[in-house]
Design a protein around this motif. Structure first.
Motif, short mmCIF file in Angstrom:
data_model
loop_
_atom_site.label_atom_id
_atom_site.label_comp_id
_atom_site.label_asym_id
_atom_site.label_seq_id
_atom_site.Cartn_x
_atom_site.Cartn_y
_atom_site.Cartn_z
N ARG A 52 1.02 -1.14 0.10
CA ARG A 52 0.05 -0.02 -0.05
C ARG A 52 0.90 1.24 0.11
O ARG A 52 1.76 1.31 0.81
CB ARG A 52 -0.83 0.03 1.23
N THR A 94 1.93 5.15 -0.46
CA THR A 94 1.52 6.75 -0.23
C THR A 94 2.43 7.69 -0.89
O THR A 94 3.59 7.41 -1.14
CB THR A 94 1.13 7.21 1.06
N TYR A 95 1.87 8.91 -1.44
CA TYR A 95 3.07 9.75 -2.22
C TYR A 95 3.23 11.01 -1.48
O TYR A 95 2.03 11.52 -0.73
CB TYR A 95 2.42 10.10 -3.71
N ASP A 145 -1.47 14.42 -4.83
CA ASP A 145 -2.74 13.17 -4.15
C ASP A 145 -2.00 12.10 -3.49
O ASP A 145 -1.22 11.44 -4.18
CB ASP A 145 -3.83 12.83 -5.16
N GLN A 146 -1.95 11.98 -2.20
CA GLN A 146 -1.00 10.99 -1.71
C GLN A 146 -1.59 9.37 -2.10
O GLN A 146 -0.68 8.47 -1.74
CB GLN A 146 -1.14 11.16 -0.10
N TYR A 147 -2.73 9.37 -2.47
CA TYR A 147 -2.89 8.06 -2.82
C TYR A 147 -2.98 7.50 -4.29
O TYR A 147 -2.36 6.59 -4.63
CB TYR A 147 -4.45 7.75 -2.52
N ASN A 148 -3.09 8.56 -5.16
CA ASN A 148 -2.81 8.28 -6.76
C ASN A 148 -1.91 8.62 -7.36
O ASN A 148 -1.25 8.52 -8.25
CB ASN A 148 -4.23 8.60 -7.40
N ASP A 173 5.80 2.75 0.99
CA ASP A 173 5.07 1.65 1.34
C ASP A 173 4.51 1.66 2.75
O ASP A 173 5.03 2.45 3.43
CB ASP A 173 5.64 0.39 0.74
N ASN A 174 3.77 0.60 2.99
CA ASN A 174 2.95 0.61 4.38
C ASN A 174 3.69 -0.36 5.17
O ASN A 174 3.28 -0.85 6.05
CB ASN A 174 1.51 0.26 4.17
#
Length: 792
Positions: free
Chosen positions: A595, A597-598, A612-615, A640-641
């Protein structure tokens, strides 16, 4: 001296003249006998002056003289029999001397005491004992003691009388000096056994008036002669006695009667010659009392009847005897414990012995009789055995239920025998039956399915788990061997991936696993015992590779060479919210770790762009102004997560250009042709085309290699996680179903991704029909759905 002689001579001359009186005895005191003064010619008046006195020679003073009257009177009653104690003569005198002085004169007086019948005849003994033999002849005389009467003459004993008797009478005799005595005469023969003692009364009567008499008892004891033999009460006696009676216990008290007496009736008891030696050793006969007592141990089981003959002999000169026959019956008592004898006993026996098989043969016995000898045999009720009577006093122990050594390895069987006596006696014996093991139990695992999670990047030969089975059998039937049931996945055998200790079931990993390559394994482990024939069982093991965050994100868009900087151009007239660039990063770890995040790591003007932190889309936050620089630098980090998190960065250099073309947005406006083929989109198209080309080349190479393999060679099964089908248009957003339940354990349908993946090796020649059902339609019948045939 001469005067004295003269006086004595004078006195002697005077005393020669005697005055004689006669009086009866027993006269009252004060009675006057005579006037002595007158009879002696004395002056009464001078009696006192002359000191007249009266002396009684050799006797008490029974009389005295009244000096005033001169009378001789009685001062004490006179008993003639007392004064004259002898009966040599019938005369009894009392001699007196009357003495006077001035002048001295002495007068001799003689008073004759006359007898009166004042005494009754009296025997010297009140009882006269006579012993007369019963053998005395008729007419024999026996002298009796005579009676004595102190009186004399006619007042003495005159005759004798005897009380009435059938056997005796009396005859009076006169002896010397007129003494009367009596003889007892036997007028009939005596029999001591009829009458041992005769009691008679002898009466003596005197001749006085009135006559007086005296009596004496005559006891005649008849002396015995040995004329009677001893006689028992019964000539035959039956006596019962309990066995085990203590030594000295009285059996019977014999009583022989001999009517004789004395030594003639004294009896001695003895055994006759007909009494056995055994009987004499068992019983003691008291020779004096006739008591028979226990001398030896009585045991009903050894000897039940004793016969004896006892003789009773008297002690007479010519001894006589009598005899008695005695039968002693020994009665049984419950004194013998019942006995158990195990004739046959099989131990050990196999646990699979058949029901109704004979295990043991037991006999029981009891030496007692009657109810005391009746016995019953028991075993505990909670055992899989029963007793079966085979014959008299013989029992068989048989198996009544199937035996299981694993539940009860051995049985302590207690045989209890009890008689029916009161109180009952019992005995018991315990036999141990051991069961031999047979291989009748398969090994059992605690679980039927093991799910084992293994962290990827594990060390080789790491212990994964211990799969231990249990077999309740014994010895070689219990010794287990563990092994992996062989199967191949992608040309790789399970024995190359995992190893199990054959002795204890410890499961090891032989290699390091990578989650991104291998996610799970499914195989079977078998535990087999060493019995004959061996028994086995298996368990399914599901190895799940747990992902670690060991892969950093890889930025695939915008594409760039390794370490290079992405350069992008953007019109300065771009509107607010326009898409500048889109950062796409991929992470091959699991969903959780992949997963992404940006974030902006560096930005020239933070007010100009947003991320956008997700896309990963970078858009303008405002329009460019003349103050904004023409060249902008953006550093984006993709993280990553995982824990710890891994990341990748990309640097984008933006250059603003003056152009009349308006930047496209994601609004409803239609982009221009020049916008569709911007520099960014061109890079994306080139990247996707390259990947598609490489995939196509790989497929073609694979097909060529397969076609070149010999027909005889075995086709390797698809490797684990191999993609069988990828039909985005058909599988995506649908559910795959099959008519074979085993299909689900072989394949994994990743329908979201449009892939069909192999779980484990697929048998050659398998054929499965797979149907695709659109999601959300609620259709369960596959008859109308799109179906495909999968041929291995």
């Amino acid at each position: 001296y001469f005067l004295v002689l003269f006086f004595l001579s004078f006195v002697r001359n005077i005393s020669a003249s005697v005055t004689h009186y006669s009086i009866p005895e027993e006269m009252k005191e004060g009675s006057v006998v005579a006037n002595l003064a007158t009879d002696l010619g004395l002056d009464v008046k001078t009696l006192d002056q002359r000191k007249m006195r009266l002396d009684i020679i050799a006797n008490k003073k029974y009389m005295d003289v009244n000096k005033e009257t001169g009378e001789l009177f009685i001062i004490e009653k006179i008993d003639r029999e007392y004064i004259c104690t002898t009966k040599s003569s019938y005369s009894c005198y009392l001699r007196l001397e009357a003495i006077l002085e001035n002048p001295v004169r002495i007068f001799n007086i003689e008073v004759e005491i006359l007898d009166i019948n004042d005494n009754a005849p009296q025997f010297r003994r009140d009882t006269i004992h006579l012993d007369i033999s019963e053998a005395a002849p008729k007419g024999e005389r026996f002298s009796l003691s005579n009676a004595v009467d102190p009186d004399v003459g006619s007042n003495s004993v005159k005759t004798y009388y005897l009380s009435e008797s059938e056997y005796f009478n009396i005859e009076s005799q006169t002896g010397g000096e007129g003494t009367k005595f009596a003889d007892l005469i036997l007028k009939k023969t005596l029999d001591r056994e009829e009458q041992e003692v005769h009691k008679l009364t002898l009466t003596a009567v005197d001749g006085g008036t009135p006559a007086r008499s005296g009596t004496a008892s005559v006891i005649v004891r008849v002396l015995d002669t040995n004329d009677n033999a001893p006689v028992f009460n019964e000539s035959v006696l039956n006596v019962k006695i309990m066995e085990n009676s203590p030594i000295g216990s009285l059996v019977i008290d014999l009583n022989a009667v001999d009517l004789d007496e004395g030594s003639n009736s004294d009896i001695t008891y003895s055994y006759s010659l007909y009494t056995s030696e055994k009987t004499q050793q068992t019983f003691h006969l008291n020779p004096s009392t006739g008591e028979i007592t226990v001398k030896g141990m009585l045991n009903y089981e050894d000897f039940r009847i004793f016969d004896m003959e006892v003789i009773a002999t008297d002690h007479g000169a010519n001894s006589l005897s009598g005899q008695c026959t005695i039968k002693i019956l020994v009665e049984d008592m419950n004194d013998n414990h019942p006995e158990i004898s195990v004739k046959s006993f099989q131990s050990p026996v196999k646990e699979n012995i058949e029901v109704d098989t004979v295990i043991a043969v037991v006999s029981v016995s009891d030496k007692d009789s009657g109810d005391n000898g009746e016995v019953d045999l028991y075993i505990p009720h909670n055992m899989p055995f029963k007793l079966r009577k085979s014959s008299d006093n013989y029992f068989e122990l048989v198996v009544s239920e199937p035996l299981d050594r694993e539940k009860v390895p051995e049985y302590d069987i207690t045989f209890t025998v009890k008689d029916r006596g009161s109180p009952p006696l019992s005995d018991n014996v315990t036999m141990t039956l051991e069961l031999l093991d047979v291989n009748d139990n398969v090994p059992k695992f605690p679980q039927s399915f093991y799910k084992i999670r293994v962290m990827e990047n594990n060390a080789p030969m790491a212990l994964l788990s211990s799969l231990t089975a249990f077999d309740p059998d014994l010895h070689e039937n219990q010794y287990l061997v563990y092994f992996i049931i062989e199967k191949e996945i992608a040309n790789t055998s399970m024995s190359m991936l995992f190893s199990i200790n054959p002795e204890n079931g410890d499961l090891y990993a032989l290699k390091t696993f990578d989650y991104e390559i291998e996610k799970e394994f499914l195989f079977h482990i078998e535990a087999r015992d060493s019995g004959s024939p061996p028994l086995s069982s298996n368990v399914t093991v599901h190895i799940i590779i747990v992902d670690q965050n060991d892969n950093a994100p890889v930025i695939v868009s915008p594409w760039r060479a390794h370490g290079s900087v992405v350069e992008e151009k953007i019109p300065r007239s771009t509107d607010k919210g326009s898409l500048v660039a889109k950062v796409i990063a991929l992470d091959t770890d699991s969903v959780h770790n992949s997963r992404i995040t940006y974030q902006f790591l560096q930005v020239t003007d933070a007010t100009l762009f947003s991320l956008d932190q997700y896309n990963g889309e970078i858009r303008t936050m405002r329009m460019f102004s003349y103050r904004d620089p023409r060249h902008l630098r953006l550093v984006v980090v993709a993280k990553d997560n995982g824990e710890p998190a891994l990341s990748a960065t990309v640097t984008i250099k933006l250059s603003t250009v003056e152009t009349a073309v308006k930047a496209y947005t994601d609004m409803t406006e239609v982009p221009l042709e020049s916008d569709l083929f911007s520099t960014l989109n061109l890079y994306l198209v080139i990247g996707l085309g390259s990947v598609s080309f490489l995939l196509l080349i790989t497929i073609l190479v694979t097909i060529v290699l397969k076609c070149q393999k010999p027909k005889s060679s075995q086709t390797a099964p698809p490797s684990r996680n191999s993609v069988i089908s990828e039909r985005n248009s058909t599988i995506a957003d649908s559910t795959l179903v099959s008519n074979d339940a085993y299909w689900y354990s072989l394949f994994l349908a990743e329908t979201r991704k449009g892939k069909l993946v192999v779980r484990q090796p697929v048998p050659k020649g398998s054929r499965y029909i797979v149907s695709s059902i659109p999601r959300g339609t609620g259709v369960t019948d596959t008859s109308d759905s799109a179906a495909s045939t999968l041929q291995v």
